[in-house]
Design a protein around this motif. Sequence first.
Motif, PDB file in Angstrom:
ATOM      1  N   THR A 164     -28.996 -41.463 -12.505  1.00  0.00           N
ATOM      2  CA  THR A 164     -29.144 -42.516 -13.511  1.00  0.00           C
ATOM      3  C   THR A 164     -29.782 -41.932 -14.749  1.00  0.00           C
ATOM      4  N   TRP A 165     -29.621 -42.583 -15.879  1.00  0.00           N
ATOM      5  CA  TRP A 165     -30.195 -42.148 -17.154  1.00  0.00           C
ATOM      6  C   TRP A 165     -30.347 -43.353 -18.077  1.00  0.00           C
ATOM      7  N   GLU A 166     -30.973 -43.119 -19.197  1.00  0.00           N
ATOM      8  CA  GLU A 166     -31.143 -44.154 -20.212  1.00  0.00           C
ATOM      9  C   GLU A 166     -30.234 -43.798 -21.375  1.00  0.00           C
ATOM     10  N   PRO A 167     -29.208 -44.620 -21.687  1.00  0.00           N
ATOM     11  CA  PRO A 167     -28.228 -44.249 -22.717  1.00  0.00           C
ATOM     12  C   PRO A 167     -28.737 -44.381 -24.137  1.00  0.00           C
ATOM     13  N   GLY A 168     -29.820 -45.015 -24.376  1.00  0.00           N
ATOM     14  CA  GLY A 168     -30.296 -45.209 -25.740  1.00  0.00           C
ATOM     15  C   GLY A 168     -29.806 -46.522 -26.328  1.00  0.00           C
ATOM     16  N   ARG A 169     -29.797 -46.545 -27.716  1.00  0.00           N
ATOM     17  CA  ARG A 169     -29.446 -47.789 -28.377  1.00  0.00           C
ATOM     18  C   ARG A 169     -27.967 -48.115 -28.233  1.00  0.00           C
ATOM     19  N   ASN A 170     -27.638 -49.354 -28.473  1.00  0.00           N
ATOM     20  CA  ASN A 170     -26.245 -49.805 -28.413  1.00  0.00           C
ATOM     21  C   ASN A 170     -25.500 -49.221 -29.614  1.00  0.00           C
ATOM     22  N   THR A 171     -24.374 -48.590 -29.371  1.00  0.00           N
ATOM     23  CA  THR A 171     -23.593 -47.991 -30.448  1.00  0.00           C
ATOM     24  C   THR A 171     -22.603 -48.963 -31.070  1.00  0.00           C
ATOM     25  N   TYR A 172     -22.331 -50.061 -30.460  1.00  0.00           N
ATOM     26  CA  TYR A 172     -21.344 -51.050 -30.907  1.00  0.00           C
ATOM     27  C   TYR A 172     -19.931 -50.480 -30.920  1.00  0.00           C
ATOM     28  N   LEU A 173     -19.796 -49.285 -30.329  1.00  0.00           N
ATOM     29  CA  LEU A 173     -18.490 -48.622 -30.236  1.00  0.00           C
ATOM     30  C   LEU A 173     -18.279 -48.189 -28.800  1.00  0.00           C
ATOM     31  N   LYS A 174     -17.038 -47.919 -28.455  1.00  0.00           N
ATOM     32  CA  LYS A 174     -16.758 -47.419 -27.135  1.00  0.00           C
ATOM     33  C   LYS A 174     -17.312 -46.007 -27.016  1.00  0.00           C
ATOM     34  N   THR A 175     -18.237 -45.821 -26.024  1.00  0.00           N
ATOM     35  CA  THR A 175     -18.891 -44.523 -25.837  1.00  0.00           C
ATOM     36  C   THR A 175     -18.649 -44.071 -24.410  1.00  0.00           C
ATOM     37  N   ASN A 176     -18.262 -42.876 -24.207  1.00  0.00           N
ATOM     38  CA  ASN A 176     -17.979 -42.303 -22.900  1.00  0.00           C
ATOM     39  C   ASN A 176     -19.152 -41.424 -22.464  1.00  0.00           C
ATOM     40  N   TYR A 177     -19.628 -41.678 -21.179  1.00  0.00           N
ATOM     41  CA  TYR A 177     -20.710 -40.881 -20.595  1.00  0.00           C
ATOM     42  C   TYR A 177     -20.125 -40.103 -19.414  1.00  0.00           C
ATOM     43  N   THR A 178     -20.547 -38.827 -19.274  1.00  0.00           N
ATOM     44  CA  THR A 178     -20.077 -37.966 -18.194  1.00  0.00           C
ATOM     45  C   THR A 178     -21.271 -37.247 -17.585  1.00  0.00           C
ATOM     46  N   LEU A 179     -21.388 -37.372 -16.212  1.00  0.00           N
ATOM     47  CA  LEU A 179     -22.455 -36.661 -15.485  1.00  0.00           C
ATOM     48  C   LEU A 179     -21.933 -35.292 -15.083  1.00  0.00           C
ATOM     49  N   LYS A 180     -22.621 -34.241 -15.503  1.00  0.00           N
ATOM     50  CA  LYS A 180     -22.233 -32.872 -15.226  1.00  0.00           C
ATOM     51  C   LYS A 180     -23.300 -32.193 -14.375  1.00  0.00           C
ATOM     52  N   SER A 181     -22.910 -31.343 -13.473  1.00  0.00           N
ATOM     53  CA  SER A 181     -23.842 -30.590 -12.624  1.00  0.00           C
ATOM     54  C   SER A 181     -23.295 -29.180 -12.399  1.00  0.00           C
ATOM     55  N   ALA A 182     -24.220 -28.232 -12.162  1.00  0.00           N
ATOM     56  CA  ALA A 182     -23.832 -26.826 -11.961  1.00  0.00           C
ATOM     57  C   ALA A 182     -24.856 -26.122 -11.086  1.00  0.00           C
ATOM     58  N   TRP A 183     -24.400 -25.159 -10.354  1.00  0.00           N
ATOM     59  CA  TRP A 183     -25.290 -24.357  -9.503  1.00  0.00           C
ATOM     60  C   TRP A 183     -25.083 -22.897  -9.853  1.00  0.00           C
ATOM     61  N   SER A 184     -26.093 -22.288 -10.405  1.00  0.00           N
ATOM     62  CA  SER A 184     -25.992 -20.911 -10.899  1.00  0.00           C
ATOM     63  C   SER A 184     -24.853 -20.834 -11.925  1.00  0.00           C
ATOM     64  N   ASN A 185     -23.804 -20.047 -11.643  1.00  0.00           N
ATOM     65  CA  ASN A 185     -22.684 -19.946 -12.570  1.00  0.00           C
ATOM     66  C   ASN A 185     -21.489 -20.786 -12.175  1.00  0.00           C
TER      67      ASN A 185
END
Length: 912
Positions: A150-171
Motif C-alpha cells: 500500500t502507499w499514499e498517492p498524494g493529492r487528487n490529480t483530476y486526471l486519469k493517473t496510472n500507478y504500478t507496483l514494482k519490485s526487484a531482487w538484486s539484479n
Amino acid sequence: MFSKRRWLVQVVYTLLFTTFGDSLVQMCGHIYPESPVILPIGSSFTAFCVLYDTCPYYDKVHANQIFWKTKNVIVPKEQYHIINQTVSSITFNDTSTLISPLTCNILVEGNIEQNIYGIQIQLGYPPEKPENVSCIVIQLEKKKIVKRCTWEPGRNTYLKTNYTLKSAWSNTNFPDCIPEDVNNSCTSFDDVTFFVRLYVWVEAKNYLGEVNSSHIAFFPEDYVKPLPPRNLFLNSREFPTVLRLSWENQFNEPPLKLKYKIRYRSADSTNWAEVPPEDTESERTSFTIQDLHPFTKYIFQISCAVSGMSRYWSDWSKEVIGFTAEDKPSKGPAVWRKITTHSSESWTLELNWKMNPSEVNGIILMYEVTVSRRPPFSLPIEVTHLNTTETKLILNVKNGMYEAKVTAYNKAGKSPTTVLLIPATNSKAPVKNIIAFPKDDKLWVNWTAPKDPVIKYIIEWYEECDSLNCSTDWQQEPGTKQGTFLKGDIKPFKCYKITVYPLYANGQGEERSTQTYLQQDVPANGPTVRTKKVGKSEVLLEWKPLSFEEQNGFIKFYTISYKTVTGNETVVRVNSSESEYPLSALSKDTLYIVQMAAYTEKGGKSGPAFTFTTKKFANGEIEAIVVPVCLAVLLSILLGVLFCFSKRDFIKKHIWPNVPDPSKSVIAQWSPQTPSKHFNSKEHIYPEGSFTDVSVVEIDADDKKSFSETDLKPFDMLKKEKNASEGHSSGIGGSSCMSSPRQSVSDSDEGEPAQNTSSTVQYSTVVPNGYRDQIPAVQVFPRSESTQPLLDSEERPEDQQVLGSDSSTPRRHYFKQNGNWNDVAAEGSNLEKLTQISPINEEDAAGLQASQTWHSGPETDEQGAALAGVFRPSPEGPTVQLEAMGANTGTDDEVSKSYLPQTVRQGGYMPQ
C-alpha cells in the motif's frame, strides 16, 4: 439580405452542427489546439479560431466579428487578438478560471448567434510522488500466502493517473503489479520467498507527468500476518477457578514460529481480560488460565503472530464458551429486616436476605435461618431451612435483644454465616450529612461516618408513591465506605427516599434519610385550585399538592395568576410548602379567573382555570343593616302599644263604645211557656184577644209644630221611661221573639254608625187592660217582630232634650190603632199603656237621673209611675196624646217599665 428560406436553412445548419459536428455538415471554421485539451491548473493557455473561406451558408465574415465563450459566459474582448481577417486568438493567463467548453461564435443576419467551433478543455495536476510505501505478507489459506503493498498517492490529480507496483531482487526484476480498482494498494499472488531482501517502489503516471516513489527494503518474514488458530476447546477439569484452552495452528512455515495472545471475559461483562504476553511467547497448542470465578460462564479468543520482528498479528479467532466448576459461596447473604409493631411488647419481624451473584459460586439449594436471644441466653428460638429469601417471626421485645443468623448452601458447601442484631431500639450513633445526587447517570449516596467503628452499612431506598405499598430495595456496603452508587433499577423523574443505617458489633445506629431525583422534569400536571372561603373583597384559595407521579421533580414554588374578565392579570408567588393562600383587595360582586402553576428546576406547568365571584355584601353586613331596622320597627310598635294603652278610654269611647249585653237583659229571663214564673196572678196576664192592631206612623220634623205643649209632655215622660229601661234591654241582636238579629257595628257592610245600626231592633212591653192596677213581680219584655227603625230620640240622645225644639230633627215615629189615632182610650182598648223604647247607654242613664220633665212636683221622683199612651186626633193634623196611668204604691222593684209597642198580634204573643 437573407431571404426567409435562407434564414431557416441557416438555423437548421446550426442545430445539426451543434448536434453532430463535422461528420454530417461542412464546417466554417476550426480551433487550434484540437480537442481534448489537457492543461495544468493555473497555467496559461492560448487558442486560435480560423475561418474558412469556402463556407457556403453565409456571406463573408471577418475575424473581428468573432467572440469567445467559456460554457455560456462571453470572454471579455481584452483577451482577444485579431491576427488577420480569418484568424482570432484568445489568451488565458490562469486556467483555473477556465470552464469547458471553449467556443468561437459570430452573429448572423437577424442578430442570431452562430457557433463556429468548440473544444473541450480538461484541467488537472501532474502526479505527486507516492509516500509511505509498505508491504505485508498475508496468509489467505493454509497453503496460500500473498504479498500486498500500500502507499499514499498524494493529492487528487483530476486526471486519469496510472500507478504500478514494482519490485526487484538484486539484479532481477519481478513482474509489475497493477491495481485494479484502487490507486493506493496492490496485491501480488506470486509465491513469496522468505529470507531475501526485496526492493519495492511505486510508479505514478498521467498526461501531465510521471513520478516514482522511494525504494524500500522489504523482508517478507518480518511482515507476515498468519491466519488465527482454529478448533478452540475449553476444559474446566473440576477446578472452580481454572480453565484449560487448546487450539490448532494454521500457519506452518518452518523455521518460522508463532507467538499468541489470549483474551477472555465473563458472559455478563463487556470488558476483556488478557493473559500477559510473556506467558505465551513459546510455541504451543494449549494454555491453562487461572484465577477465574467459580461457576461462571466465560468466553475466550486467541490470536497469533510470527515470533521475532513480526509487526502483524492475526485476526482474533472465533469465540469459544466454557464454564468453571461450582464452589461454596464466598460470602454470607446480606440480611436486612422490617419490623411491624403490634404493641410495646410484641413485634412482627420480617427478615429479608439476598446474595451477590458473583458471591454465590453455584446454585443455592437452601438457606438456614436461626433467630435467638443474645448471650448469655443464646438458645435458638427458631431454626428453619428455606429456599426463599424472606421469613416472618413474632418476637417478644421484653426478652431483650435478638440476633438473626442466615447461612446459604450450594452443592459445594455452605457460605459464611451472616449475623444481624435486632435491638429493641436504634440506640447507636447515626451517620451524618447524608446527601444523594445524580452522577454518571446513576444515583450516588454520600455520608459522614460516625466516630465509632462500623461493621457495615445498609442503604435502603424506595420510590416515593401515594400508595402505602411502595417497593423497597436495599444493599449492603462495607463499614469502610462513606459513599456508593445505588445498584438497583433507578428511573428518571421519580423521587427516591434513601436511608442509611450503620451496623455496629453490638447494635444498630439510628437511620438518616434524604430524597433525590436521578433526573428532573417539568410537572406532568398543574395544581387544581378552588375556593375555600369567599368574601366581599377577599377569597381564600386552597389546592391539593401534586402527587409524586405528577411532580417529576422537587416543587420549588407555585404561582397564582388571577384577573377579571376585562382586567389585567396579577401574579403572586407562593411557597411550595403552602396548600392555601388568601387573595385580598378584590372588587365586590365580580367574576374572577384564577389559575395556578407549579415549578421545578426544569420549568413550570399550569393547572386548569377556575372562576369565582366575590360576594356583594361582607359577612355580617346584612345583619348590621337588618337588625337595627327590625329593632327600630319593634320599638315603634312597642311605643304605639304603650300609647294606645295610656289612651285606652279615649280610644274605647270613639272606636268601640260599651254596648249593653242582651244576655243580661230582664227580657232574656222571661218565657211565655212559664208565665207564672214572672207574675203573682195565677191567671194569664195576657189573655188571648185582648190586643188590637198596632201600626207605626212616621211624622216629619216639621209636623212637631202642630203639637201643643201639653201634647209634648208625655214624650218627655217617654224619654225618661226609655232611659230607665235601657239598662235592661240591649240594642244588639239575639231576640227571644224571633225577630231578625241586630246588625252590629263590626258586621255592617255599609259602615253605618252604631246609633243607626242599633235602631234596627226595637223592643215593646204590652200590658193587658184587665190588670191595670197590677205590676208583675218580674218585668217581662217581649220583643216585637218589627224591623222599623227606632225613634230618633232613641238613636240620637242629644236630640232628647225638648221634643220639637230643633227644626233639624228628623222624622218621628207614631202609632195608630185600627186606623184611628184618638179612640184608643175611649173605646176601652185592652192596652193600658203603649210606648216604644230603644236601647240606651250609660250617658242616657245619667241623663235620666237628672231629668225633671214629667211633673213639677215630687211625683217625678217616685218610682213605679205608670204611663199609658192615648192617641187622639188633632185639628192641626195627626197628634199623639199620652195618658198617664195610675201608679200603685208598691216597692221600687215593682216599678213597671213601659215601652212603645211596634207590631202586636191579637190573641197572644209570638212564640219565643
